[in-house]
Motif scaffolding. Structure first.
Motif, mmCIF file in Angstrom:
data_model
loop_
_atom_site.group_PDB
_atom_site.id
_atom_site.type_symbol
_atom_site.label_atom_id
_atom_site.label_comp_id
_atom_site.label_asym_id
_atom_site.label_seq_id
_atom_site.Cartn_x
_atom_site.Cartn_y
_atom_site.Cartn_z
ATOM 1 N N PHE A 21 10.130 -1.892 -3.814
ATOM 2 C CA PHE A 21 10.341 -0.921 -2.906
ATOM 3 C C PHE A 21 10.123 -1.063 -1.472
ATOM 4 O O PHE A 21 9.238 -1.723 -1.253
ATOM 5 C CB PHE A 21 9.861 0.519 -3.502
ATOM 6 C CG PHE A 21 10.243 0.846 -4.832
ATOM 7 C CD1 PHE A 21 11.392 1.397 -5.141
ATOM 8 C CD2 PHE A 21 9.687 0.297 -5.967
ATOM 9 C CE1 PHE A 21 11.814 1.895 -6.469
ATOM 10 C CE2 PHE A 21 9.932 0.747 -7.307
ATOM 11 C CZ PHE A 21 11.051 1.419 -7.671
ATOM 12 N N PHE A 22 10.706 -0.444 -0.508
ATOM 13 C CA PHE A 22 10.408 -0.497 0.830
ATOM 14 C C PHE A 22 10.668 0.721 1.716
ATOM 15 O O PHE A 22 11.667 1.414 1.251
ATOM 16 C CB PHE A 22 10.682 -1.851 1.520
ATOM 17 C CG PHE A 22 12.227 -1.964 1.440
ATOM 18 C CD1 PHE A 22 12.910 -1.617 2.472
ATOM 19 C CD2 PHE A 22 12.748 -2.377 0.387
ATOM 20 C CE1 PHE A 22 14.385 -1.895 2.386
ATOM 21 C CE2 PHE A 22 14.023 -2.534 0.293
ATOM 22 C CZ PHE A 22 15.183 -2.514 1.599
ATOM 23 N N ILE A 23 10.235 0.923 2.784
ATOM 24 C CA ILE A 23 10.648 1.901 3.698
ATOM 25 C C ILE A 23 11.464 1.378 4.949
ATOM 26 O O ILE A 23 10.982 0.259 5.371
ATOM 27 C CB ILE A 23 9.567 2.843 4.239
ATOM 28 C CG1 ILE A 23 8.632 3.464 3.276
ATOM 29 C CG2 ILE A 23 10.111 3.747 5.134
ATOM 30 C CD1 ILE A 23 9.175 4.391 2.403
ATOM 31 N N ARG A 83 2.997 4.660 -2.812
ATOM 32 C CA ARG A 83 2.406 3.479 -3.572
ATOM 33 C C ARG A 83 2.797 2.154 -3.309
ATOM 34 O O ARG A 83 2.180 1.130 -3.764
ATOM 35 C CB ARG A 83 2.470 4.026 -5.101
ATOM 36 C CG ARG A 83 1.819 5.043 -5.257
ATOM 37 C CD ARG A 83 1.527 5.611 -6.667
ATOM 38 N NE ARG A 83 1.037 4.708 -7.748
ATOM 39 C CZ ARG A 83 -0.332 4.741 -7.900
ATOM 40 N NH1 ARG A 83 -1.101 5.412 -7.068
ATOM 41 N NH2 ARG A 83 -0.780 3.777 -8.727
ATOM 42 N N PHE A 84 4.380 1.981 -3.057
ATOM 43 C CA PHE A 84 4.942 0.668 -2.956
ATOM 44 C C PHE A 84 5.890 0.569 -1.754
ATOM 45 O O PHE A 84 6.772 -0.338 -1.724
ATOM 46 C CB PHE A 84 6.071 0.663 -3.987
ATOM 47 C CG PHE A 84 5.215 1.108 -5.683
ATOM 48 C CD1 PHE A 84 4.352 0.137 -6.141
ATOM 49 C CD2 PHE A 84 5.549 2.172 -6.115
ATOM 50 C CE1 PHE A 84 3.809 0.367 -7.094
ATOM 51 C CE2 PHE A 84 5.109 2.366 -7.336
ATOM 52 C CZ PHE A 84 4.200 1.714 -7.953
ATOM 53 N N GLY A 85 5.415 1.223 -0.580
ATOM 54 C CA GLY A 85 6.472 1.267 0.526
ATOM 55 C C GLY A 85 6.474 0.033 1.500
ATOM 56 O O GLY A 85 7.179 -0.022 2.339
ATOM 57 N N ALA A 102 -0.381 0.050 -7.347
ATOM 58 C CA ALA A 102 -0.271 0.335 -6.127
ATOM 59 C C ALA A 102 -0.711 -0.798 -5.037
ATOM 60 O O ALA A 102 -1.800 -1.335 -5.418
ATOM 61 C CB ALA A 102 -0.750 1.530 -5.813
ATOM 62 N N GLU A 103 0.122 -0.962 -4.060
ATOM 63 C CA GLU A 103 -0.284 -1.810 -3.180
ATOM 64 C C GLU A 103 -0.668 -1.296 -1.941
ATOM 65 O O GLU A 103 -0.481 -0.213 -1.702
ATOM 66 C CB GLU A 103 0.825 -2.686 -2.923
ATOM 67 C CG GLU A 103 2.200 -2.100 -2.195
ATOM 68 C CD GLU A 103 3.458 -2.810 -2.242
ATOM 69 O OE1 GLU A 103 3.511 -3.878 -3.013
ATOM 70 O OE2 GLU A 103 4.409 -2.509 -1.696
ATOM 71 N N TYR A 104 -1.588 -1.981 -0.968
ATOM 72 C CA TYR A 104 -1.907 -1.273 0.146
ATOM 73 C C TYR A 104 -0.822 -1.164 1.146
ATOM 74 O O TYR A 104 -0.209 -2.188 1.629
ATOM 75 C CB TYR A 104 -2.905 -2.258 0.730
ATOM 76 C CG TYR A 104 -3.550 -1.697 2.136
ATOM 77 C CD1 TYR A 104 -4.516 -0.563 2.057
ATOM 78 C CD2 TYR A 104 -3.094 -1.984 3.225
ATOM 79 C CE1 TYR A 104 -5.042 0.262 3.168
ATOM 80 C CE2 TYR A 104 -3.676 -1.146 4.491
ATOM 81 C CZ TYR A 104 -4.475 -0.215 4.199
ATOM 82 O OH TYR A 104 -4.912 0.269 5.488
ATOM 83 N N VAL A 105 -0.621 -0.076 1.555
ATOM 84 C CA VAL A 105 0.574 -0.122 2.362
ATOM 85 C C VAL A 105 0.060 0.988 3.646
ATOM 86 O O VAL A 105 -0.787 2.045 3.600
ATOM 87 C CB VAL A 105 1.719 0.973 2.023
ATOM 88 C CG1 VAL A 105 2.647 1.466 3.116
ATOM 89 C CG2 VAL A 105 2.265 0.578 0.752
ATOM 90 N N ASP A 106 0.116 0.474 4.969
ATOM 91 C CA ASP A 106 -0.449 0.990 6.197
ATOM 92 C C ASP A 106 0.712 1.848 6.681
ATOM 93 O O ASP A 106 1.218 1.549 7.482
ATOM 94 C CB ASP A 106 -0.943 0.026 7.173
ATOM 95 C CG ASP A 106 -1.806 0.545 8.409
ATOM 96 O OD1 ASP A 106 -2.106 1.720 8.480
ATOM 97 O OD2 ASP A 106 -1.992 -0.379 9.355
ATOM 98 N N CYS A 107 0.490 3.211 6.339
ATOM 99 C CA CYS A 107 1.608 3.966 6.492
ATOM 100 C C CYS A 107 1.681 5.149 8.197
ATOM 101 O O CYS A 107 2.476 5.508 8.210
ATOM 102 C CB CYS A 107 1.759 5.031 5.225
ATOM 103 S SG CYS A 107 0.045 6.035 5.337
ATOM 104 N N LYS A 118 -5.940 8.640 -3.568
ATOM 105 C CA LYS A 118 -5.100 9.463 -4.432
ATOM 106 C C LYS A 118 -3.750 8.919 -5.086
ATOM 107 O O LYS A 118 -3.417 8.649 -6.197
ATOM 108 C CB LYS A 118 -5.233 10.813 -4.407
ATOM 109 C CG LYS A 118 -6.725 11.423 -4.082
ATOM 110 C CD LYS A 118 -6.742 12.922 -4.074
ATOM 111 C CE LYS A 118 -8.020 13.349 -3.394
ATOM 112 N NZ LYS A 118 -8.018 14.654 -3.013
ATOM 113 N N LEU A 119 -2.921 8.843 -4.018
ATOM 114 C CA LEU A 119 -1.644 8.493 -4.155
ATOM 115 C C LEU A 119 -1.492 6.839 -3.828
ATOM 116 O O LEU A 119 -0.981 6.223 -4.407
ATOM 117 C CB LEU A 119 -0.591 9.103 -3.260
ATOM 118 C CG LEU A 119 -0.010 10.375 -3.698
ATOM 119 C CD1 LEU A 119 0.844 11.173 -2.593
ATOM 120 C CD2 LEU A 119 0.977 10.080 -4.955
ATOM 121 N N CYS A 120 -2.269 6.543 -2.818
ATOM 122 C CA CYS A 120 -2.052 5.071 -2.286
ATOM 123 C C CYS A 120 -3.320 4.341 -2.623
ATOM 124 O O CYS A 120 -4.051 4.814 -3.401
ATOM 125 C CB CYS A 120 -1.724 5.203 -0.866
ATOM 126 S SG CYS A 120 -3.222 5.720 -0.099
#
Length: 190
Positions: A21-23, A83-85, A102-107, A118-120
């Motif tokens: 998954f990705f953004i 979680r997977f962005g 879940a992976e670390y995503v710097d959103c 909680k989500l990430c």
């Protein structure tokens, strides 16, 4: 033509049934079964896997409810984004259908999001989980800033910075600033 088969690392989902998954362009997408899928086009089996994963994660579901996201499609979209962005070479769903942690995503909301952790995912290292401030210090180290500059940017004292760096070294098992800089790069903080 005589082609040589080079050992290449291909992204998950490009040539197999794993999923990544990705953004992209402000949309949740998946690389799955050799093509890129927009969220609205996800095949039923992908939706079912994520739906089951969401159901097994009450802490994340509670966070989504507190965030006032009530539409099930929007909940799933946000769940995936948080979680997977981040696109990487590790599948979010493996060939056996197992959803990875879940992976670390710097959103961009890091440090300001009420639902962080909680989500990430946080950054979990060999000897502990990084705090928000340690992540910020690690990011500044990765950018190559001098200690004095890091203190100015983060508005902290030299002793506080030293404490954060000591904690980073302890948690990561690394001892040099250059190694911490590489760590920042590995976690896509820079």
């Amino acid at each position: 033509m005589n082609l040589i088969d080079h050992k290449q690392i291909l992204p998950p989902g490009l040539m197999d049934n794993s999923a990544e998954f990705f953004i992209h362009e402000h949309e949740v997408k998946a690389l799955y079964k050799g093509r890129v899928w927009k969220f609205e086009e996800f095949p039923p089996e992908l939706i079912e896997i994520i739906d089951n994963d969401m159901a097994s994660n009450p802490k994340a579901m509670k966070a989504l409810a507190e965030w006032d996201i009530t539409d099930s499609g929007e909940q799933m979209r946000q769940y995936i984004a948080c979680r997977f962005g981040g696109f990487d070479n590790n599948p979010d769903i493996c060939l056996d259908g197992k959803v990875q942690p879940a992976e670390y995503v710097d959103c961009g909301r890091r440090g300001r999001c009420a639902y962080e952790g909680k989500l990430c995912s946080s950054i979990v290292l060999e000897n502990g989980t990084l705090t928000k401030k340690e992540i910020e210090v690690l990011r500044q180290i990765g950018l190559g800033l001098l200690d004095k500059e890091i203190c100015e940017v983060l508005g902290i004292a030299q002793d506080t910075l030293r404490s954060h760096k000591d904690s980073l070294c302890l948690k990561s098992g690394l001892q040099r600033k250059a190694a911490l800089s590489v760590l920042a790069y590995q976690y896509k903080l820079i």
